[in-house]
Design a protein around this motif. Structure first.
Motif, PDB file in Angstrom:
ATOM      1  N   ILE A 119      14.261  15.892  40.937  1.00  0.00           N
ATOM      2  CA  ILE A 119      12.866  14.717  40.801  1.00  0.00           C
ATOM      3  C   ILE A 119      13.221  13.797  41.375  1.00  0.00           C
ATOM      4  CG2 ILE A 119      11.139  14.155  40.056  1.00  0.00           C
ATOM      5  CD1 ILE A 119      11.474  16.244  38.241  1.00  0.00           C
ATOM      6  N   ALA A 120      13.965  13.392  40.862  1.00  0.00           N
ATOM      7  CA  ALA A 120      14.954  11.505  41.491  1.00  0.00           C
ATOM      8  C   ALA A 120      15.327  11.639  42.991  1.00  0.00           C
ATOM      9  CB  ALA A 120      16.271  10.731  40.486  1.00  0.00           C
ATOM     10  N   ARG A 121      16.162  12.909  43.361  1.00  0.00           N
ATOM     11  CA  ARG A 121      15.928  12.649  45.184  1.00  0.00           C
ATOM     12  C   ARG A 121      15.037  13.014  45.570  1.00  0.00           C
ATOM     13  NH1 ARG A 121      21.670  16.092  43.593  1.00  0.00           N
ATOM     14  NH2 ARG A 121      22.975  13.966  43.328  1.00  0.00           N
ATOM     15  N   GLU A 122      14.085  13.576  45.278  1.00  0.00           N
ATOM     16  CA  GLU A 122      13.341  13.997  45.954  1.00  0.00           C
ATOM     17  C   GLU A 122      11.979  12.844  46.436  1.00  0.00           C
ATOM     18  OE1 GLU A 122      10.854  17.247  44.088  1.00  0.00           O
ATOM     19  OE2 GLU A 122      12.251  18.636  44.304  1.00  0.00           O
ATOM     20  N   GLU A 123      12.135  12.338  45.067  1.00  0.00           N
ATOM     21  CA  GLU A 123      10.984  10.679  45.171  1.00  0.00           C
ATOM     22  C   GLU A 123      12.028   9.029  45.692  1.00  0.00           C
ATOM     23  OE1 GLU A 123       8.948  10.505  41.663  1.00  0.00           O
ATOM     24  OE2 GLU A 123       7.340  12.420  42.104  1.00  0.00           O
ATOM     25  N   SER A 124      13.395   9.456  45.721  1.00  0.00           N
ATOM     26  CA  SER A 124      13.581   8.348  46.017  1.00  0.00           C
ATOM     27  C   SER A 124      13.291   7.541  45.028  1.00  0.00           C
ATOM     28  CB  SER A 124      13.601   8.337  47.686  1.00  0.00           C
ATOM     29  OG  SER A 124      13.630   9.414  48.727  1.00  0.00           O
ATOM     30  N   VAL A 125      13.988   7.685  43.890  1.00  0.00           N
ATOM     31  CA  VAL A 125      13.817   6.614  42.591  1.00  0.00           C
ATOM     32  C   VAL A 125      14.984   7.031  41.747  1.00  0.00           C
ATOM     33  CG1 VAL A 125      11.470   6.026  42.639  1.00  0.00           C
ATOM     34  CG2 VAL A 125      12.403   8.421  41.418  1.00  0.00           C
ATOM     35  N   PRO A 126      15.610   6.199  40.768  1.00  0.00           N
ATOM     36  CA  PRO A 126      16.719   5.975  39.964  1.00  0.00           C
ATOM     37  C   PRO A 126      16.034   7.449  38.841  1.00  0.00           C
ATOM     38  CG  PRO A 126      16.088   3.710  39.990  1.00  0.00           C
ATOM     39  CD  PRO A 126      14.699   4.727  41.081  1.00  0.00           C
ATOM     40  N   PRO A 127      16.822   7.906  38.068  1.00  0.00           N
ATOM     41  CA  PRO A 127      16.820   9.243  37.534  1.00  0.00           C
ATOM     42  C   PRO A 127      15.888   8.598  36.058  1.00  0.00           C
ATOM     43  CG  PRO A 127      18.643   9.337  37.893  1.00  0.00           C
ATOM     44  CD  PRO A 127      18.141   8.547  38.921  1.00  0.00           C
ATOM     45  N   TYR A 128      16.001   6.969  36.162  1.00  0.00           N
ATOM     46  CA  TYR A 128      15.575   6.526  34.363  1.00  0.00           C
ATOM     47  C   TYR A 128      14.078   6.703  34.813  1.00  0.00           C
ATOM     48  CZ  TYR A 128      15.550   1.936  36.432  1.00  0.00           C
ATOM     49  OH  TYR A 128      15.104   0.821  37.619  1.00  0.00           O
ATOM     50  N   ILE A 129      13.423   6.515  35.906  1.00  0.00           N
ATOM     51  CA  ILE A 129      12.709   6.137  36.595  1.00  0.00           C
ATOM     52  C   ILE A 129      11.546   6.987  36.581  1.00  0.00           C
ATOM     53  CG2 ILE A 129      10.810   5.985  38.646  1.00  0.00           C
ATOM     54  CD1 ILE A 129      11.692   3.462  37.373  1.00  0.00           C
ATOM     55  N   VAL A 130      12.045   8.485  36.443  1.00  0.00           N
ATOM     56  CA  VAL A 130      11.507   9.934  36.076  1.00  0.00           C
ATOM     57  C   VAL A 130      10.860   9.949  34.530  1.00  0.00           C
ATOM     58  CG1 VAL A 130      11.276  11.985  36.445  1.00  0.00           C
ATOM     59  CG2 VAL A 130      12.007  11.126  38.583  1.00  0.00           C
ATOM     60  N   PHE A 131      12.395   9.736  33.796  1.00  0.00           N
ATOM     61  CA  PHE A 131      12.358  10.020  32.353  1.00  0.00           C
ATOM     62  C   PHE A 131      13.328   9.525  31.686  1.00  0.00           C
ATOM     63  CE2 PHE A 131       9.739  14.190  32.419  1.00  0.00           C
ATOM     64  CZ  PHE A 131       8.327  13.343  31.851  1.00  0.00           C
ATOM     65  N   SER A 132      13.884   8.541  30.806  1.00  0.00           N
ATOM     66  CA  SER A 132      14.936   7.884  30.151  1.00  0.00           C
ATOM     67  C   SER A 132      15.415   8.876  29.380  1.00  0.00           C
ATOM     68  CB  SER A 132      13.707   6.555  29.102  1.00  0.00           C
ATOM     69  OG  SER A 132      13.795   7.185  28.078  1.00  0.00           O
ATOM     70  N   ASP A 133      16.969   8.433  28.922  1.00  0.00           N
ATOM     71  CA  ASP A 133      17.636   9.189  28.239  1.00  0.00           C
ATOM     72  C   ASP A 133      17.147   9.762  27.072  1.00  0.00           C
ATOM     73  OD1 ASP A 133      19.587   9.760  30.492  1.00  0.00           O
ATOM     74  OD2 ASP A 133      20.956   8.498  29.634  1.00  0.00           O
ATOM     75  N   LYS A 134      16.311   8.791  26.353  1.00  0.00           N
ATOM     76  CA  LYS A 134      15.921   8.524  24.987  1.00  0.00           C
ATOM     77  C   LYS A 134      14.591  10.274  25.328  1.00  0.00           C
ATOM     78  CE  LYS A 134      13.838   5.470  21.509  1.00  0.00           C
ATOM     79  NZ  LYS A 134      11.986   6.580  21.412  1.00  0.00           N
ATOM     80  N   THR A 135      14.356   9.889  26.450  1.00  0.00           N
ATOM     81  CA  THR A 135      12.835  10.803  26.995  1.00  0.00           C
ATOM     82  C   THR A 135      13.514  12.184  26.569  1.00  0.00           C
ATOM     83  OG1 THR A 135      11.470   9.227  27.365  1.00  0.00           O
ATOM     84  CG2 THR A 135      10.780  11.092  27.823  1.00  0.00           C
ATOM     85  N   LEU A 136      14.708  12.761  26.855  1.00  0.00           N
ATOM     86  CA  LEU A 136      15.570  13.455  27.101  1.00  0.00           C
ATOM     87  C   LEU A 136      15.903  13.880  25.970  1.00  0.00           C
ATOM     88  CD1 LEU A 136      16.999  13.786  30.548  1.00  0.00           C
ATOM     89  CD2 LEU A 136      14.744  14.281  30.616  1.00  0.00           C
ATOM     90  N   ALA A 137      16.225  12.922  25.380  1.00  0.00           N
ATOM     91  CA  ALA A 137      16.684  13.825  24.236  1.00  0.00           C
ATOM     92  C   ALA A 137      15.430  14.059  22.768  1.00  0.00           C
ATOM     93  CB  ALA A 137      17.920  12.232  23.405  1.00  0.00           C
ATOM     94  N   ASP A 138      14.362  13.407  23.087  1.00  0.00           N
ATOM     95  CA  ASP A 138      13.275  13.868  22.074  1.00  0.00           C
ATOM     96  C   ASP A 138      12.578  15.334  22.861  1.00  0.00           C
ATOM     97  OD1 ASP A 138      11.742  13.028  19.938  1.00  0.00           O
ATOM     98  OD2 ASP A 138      10.035  12.499  21.144  1.00  0.00           O
ATOM     99  N   MET A 139      12.486  15.632  24.289  1.00  0.00           N
ATOM    100  CA  MET A 139      12.672  16.685  24.799  1.00  0.00           C
ATOM    101  C   MET A 139      13.076  17.811  23.890  1.00  0.00           C
ATOM    102  SD  MET A 139      11.479  16.576  28.135  1.00  0.00           S
ATOM    103  CE  MET A 139      10.314  15.108  28.980  1.00  0.00           C
ATOM    104  N   CYS A 140      14.493  17.167  24.087  1.00  0.00           N
ATOM    105  CA  CYS A 140      15.569  18.270  23.619  1.00  0.00           C
ATOM    106  C   CYS A 140      15.258  19.307  22.411  1.00  0.00           C
ATOM    107  CB  CYS A 140      16.817  18.527  23.247  1.00  0.00           C
ATOM    108  SG  CYS A 140      17.397  17.815  25.153  1.00  0.00           S
ATOM    109  N   ILE A 141      14.663  17.774  21.414  1.00  0.00           N
ATOM    110  CA  ILE A 141      14.898  18.470  19.707  1.00  0.00           C
ATOM    111  C   ILE A 141      13.378  19.130  19.414  1.00  0.00           C
ATOM    112  CG2 ILE A 141      14.008  16.842  17.704  1.00  0.00           C
ATOM    113  CD1 ILE A 141      16.177  14.643  18.850  1.00  0.00           C
TER     114      ILE A 141
END
Length: 94
Positions: free
Chosen positions: A24-46
């Motif tokens: 998604i970051a590549r599609e939108e030409s933004v850094p990955p953390y702009i899409v979701f932070s590592d903390k958000t991904l970690a919470d999603m995994c839980i």
């Protein structure tokens, strides 16, 4: 034994979500953390959100991010859960 399999599953889904975030970051030409932070991904995994309300409960997911990215992340989570049925019950036990 139990712990190592739990960590394995969690890492695996986290890798899947990180991969999606990168796409998604590549599609939108933004850094990955702009899409979701590592903390958000970690919470999603839980939480492994399956619907809008569950996704909005994830740390760092607001209505705007949900509208833009929510469905794609829920699809990725659902696919992972279907491929690893045992992993989910373990994760949800916590």
């Amino acid at each position: 034994e139990m712990t190592s399999s739990l960590v394995g599953s969690e890492m695996c889904i986290r890798d899947r979500l990180r991969q999606l975030r990168l796409e998604i970051a590549r599609e939108e030409s933004v850094p990955p953390y702009i899409v979701f932070s590592d903390k958000t991904l970690a919470d999603m995994c839980i939480r492994l959100p399956k619907d809008r309300d569950a996704m909005l409960d994830v740390s760092g997911v607001g209505a705007g991010k949900y509208e833009r990215y929510g469905q794609r992340f829920m699809d990725a989570i659902e696919a992972f859960v279907n491929e690893h049925p045992g992993a989910v019950t373990t994760l949800n036990a916590f």
